[in-house]
Design an enzyme around this catalytic site. Structure first.
Site, PDB file in Angstrom:
ATOM      1  N   PHE A 223      16.357  23.918  51.963  1.00 28.24           N
ATOM      2  CA  PHE A 223      15.299  24.078  52.965  1.00 28.24           C
ATOM      3  C   PHE A 223      15.373  25.453  53.640  1.00 28.24           C
ATOM      4  O   PHE A 223      15.006  25.602  54.794  1.00 28.24           O
ATOM      5  CB  PHE A 223      15.420  22.975  54.026  1.00 28.24           C
ATOM      6  CG  PHE A 223      16.833  22.727  54.477  1.00 28.24           C
ATOM      7  CD1 PHE A 223      17.443  23.537  55.415  1.00 28.24           C
ATOM      8  CD2 PHE A 223      17.573  21.686  53.930  1.00 28.24           C
ATOM      9  CE1 PHE A 223      18.747  23.323  55.815  1.00 28.24           C
ATOM     10  CE2 PHE A 223      18.892  21.452  54.326  1.00 28.24           C
ATOM     11  CZ  PHE A 223      19.475  22.283  55.274  1.00 28.24           C
ATOM     12  N   TYR A 224      15.822  26.466  52.906  1.00 27.55           N
ATOM     13  CA  TYR A 224      15.985  27.809  53.463  1.00 27.55           C
ATOM     14  C   TYR A 224      14.746  28.682  53.270  1.00 27.55           C
ATOM     15  O   TYR A 224      14.867  29.887  53.068  1.00 27.55           O
ATOM     16  CB  TYR A 224      17.184  28.501  52.805  1.00 27.55           C
ATOM     17  CG  TYR A 224      18.521  28.223  53.450  1.00 27.55           C
ATOM     18  CD1 TYR A 224      18.695  27.201  54.370  1.00 27.55           C
ATOM     19  CD2 TYR A 224      19.642  28.983  53.114  1.00 27.55           C
ATOM     20  CE1 TYR A 224      19.933  26.946  54.943  1.00 27.55           C
ATOM     21  CE2 TYR A 224      20.887  28.737  53.686  1.00 27.55           C
ATOM     22  CZ  TYR A 224      21.016  27.720  54.590  1.00 27.55           C
ATOM     23  OH  TYR A 224      22.258  27.481  55.148  1.00 27.55           O
ATOM     24  N   GLY A 225      13.578  28.106  53.352  1.00 31.39           N
ATOM     25  CA  GLY A 225      12.366  28.899  53.202  1.00 31.39           C
ATOM     26  C   GLY A 225      11.400  28.657  54.340  1.00 31.39           C
ATOM     27  O   GLY A 225      11.227  27.515  54.784  1.00 31.39           O
TER      28      GLY A 225
END
Length: 335
Positions: free
Chosen positions: A54-56
């Protein structure tokens, strides 16, 4: 015998590289810029990369896509990198989800999106209070036994949760524990976490060792943060708290000036060396989006005993204003 830390059975550098900065900010960074930074990290020995499902900012999975492009462009890097990927969060509700079905979906998705046959380190981002640990860890163990996961890393958890993880998975399957450690995040030294990591010989992967950039000295007010930057939501970056927290930066800037190093280099050296003081391996996992920043942060700096003692005195007299996160996210810490 090497004195380098070992993660998932492989040697890693004394510092690790967090990848959120590349895809978690409002501005788009080109692949050549990203790849230059990643290659610089590897050339300096920082081969422990930390990513997340979920690093976007635009697409939660952008960091995984970025890694796929990088490993395609630089196939040899795929063998050098020890990759940790976080999951276990429902990014729509911003709440933990470590249900067996969610974890299986995440693991398969990470393998597919990164194009790798194995996740070196699989990390559950936060403790899910609904799903029993035994159910979550059973899935992790299943994938470790199948070879699709090399090891496990619990994150932002309590000493009790670490102890339970060891009991369920076995110490040999837990490569590290991911926790926030920095000059303004020292709770691990007070809540029993360091003691249990020392007991089992588990390294700490210290994320945000520079306070999400605050402790680098590059920001003098909240207005220095770009519009839309996620850090504007964090309590310690709020206008009413910013000036008070800046006092810590000013105090360590004076030491860095005498030392002839940057505040960032001093902060990273302290995080790494305080582990030795406490008898546990701590690997600072810094983030940086520019190649020059990566190179700067990977320069070797050693603090003297006198400098460590001086910093200790500062920390004893300074208390950060505001929580490490904000709102309900604060309640997910050290569960």
């Amino acid at each position: 015998m090497s004195d380098k830390p070992t993660i998932a059975g492989r040697e890693v550098g004394a510092k690790g590289f967090g990848l959120m900065s590349f895809t978690g900010r409002p501005h788009i960074i080109s692949d050549p810029e990203i790849f230059s930074s990643l290659n610089t990290a590897l050339s300096h020995g920082a081969n422990f990369f930390v990513s997340g499902e979920f690093y976007g900012l635009r697409d939660p999975e952008d960091n995984l896509h970025m890694l796929n492009r990088y490993f395609t462009a630089f196939p040899s890097a795929a063998d050098q990198v020890v990759l940790s990927v976080k999951a276990g969060m429902n990014w729509t509700t911003r709440t933990p989800d470590s249900s067996p079905s969610a974890l299986r979906n995440s693991i398969e998705n990470i393998l597919k999106k990164t194009g790798r046959g194995r996740i070196d380190v699989f990390c559950i981002a936060r403790v899910d209070k609904i799903t029993p640990l035994e159910e979550s860890y059973a899935v992790v163990k299943e994938y470790i036994e199948s070879g699709k996961i090399g090891s496990f890393c619990p994150s932002e958890c309590s000493a009790d949760t670490i102890r339970k993880a060891v009991g369920i998975l076995g110490k040999e399957n837990i490569s590290c524990v991911e926790l926030e450690v920095s000059l303004w995040a020292t709770e691990v030294f007070e809540n029993g976490v360091v003691e249990v990591c020392k007991e089992f010989g588990i390294p700490i992967a210290a994320y945000s060792p520079l306070g999400r950039g605050f402790l680098t000295g590059q920001f003098k007010s909240v207005d220095d943060l770009p519009e839309g930057d996620y850090r504007r939501h964090f309590d310690r970056f709020k206008p009413e708290n910013f000036g008070k927290n800046l006092e810590l930066v000013e105090l360590v800037e004076e030491i860095a000036g005498r030392k002839g190093c940057t505040v960032s280099q001093l902060g990273l050296a302290w995080v790494r060396q305080i582990g030795g003081v406490k008898g546990v391996t701590i690997i600072p996992i810094f983030g940086a989006s520019k190649q020059a920043q990566v190179a700067e942060n990977l320069q070797s700096v050693e603090l003297t005993d006198a400098e460590m003692a001086e910093i200790d005195g500062i920390l004893k007299s300074f208390k950060p204003t505001g929580g490490r996160y904000f709102g309900h996210l604060e309640g997910m810490l050290y569960q």
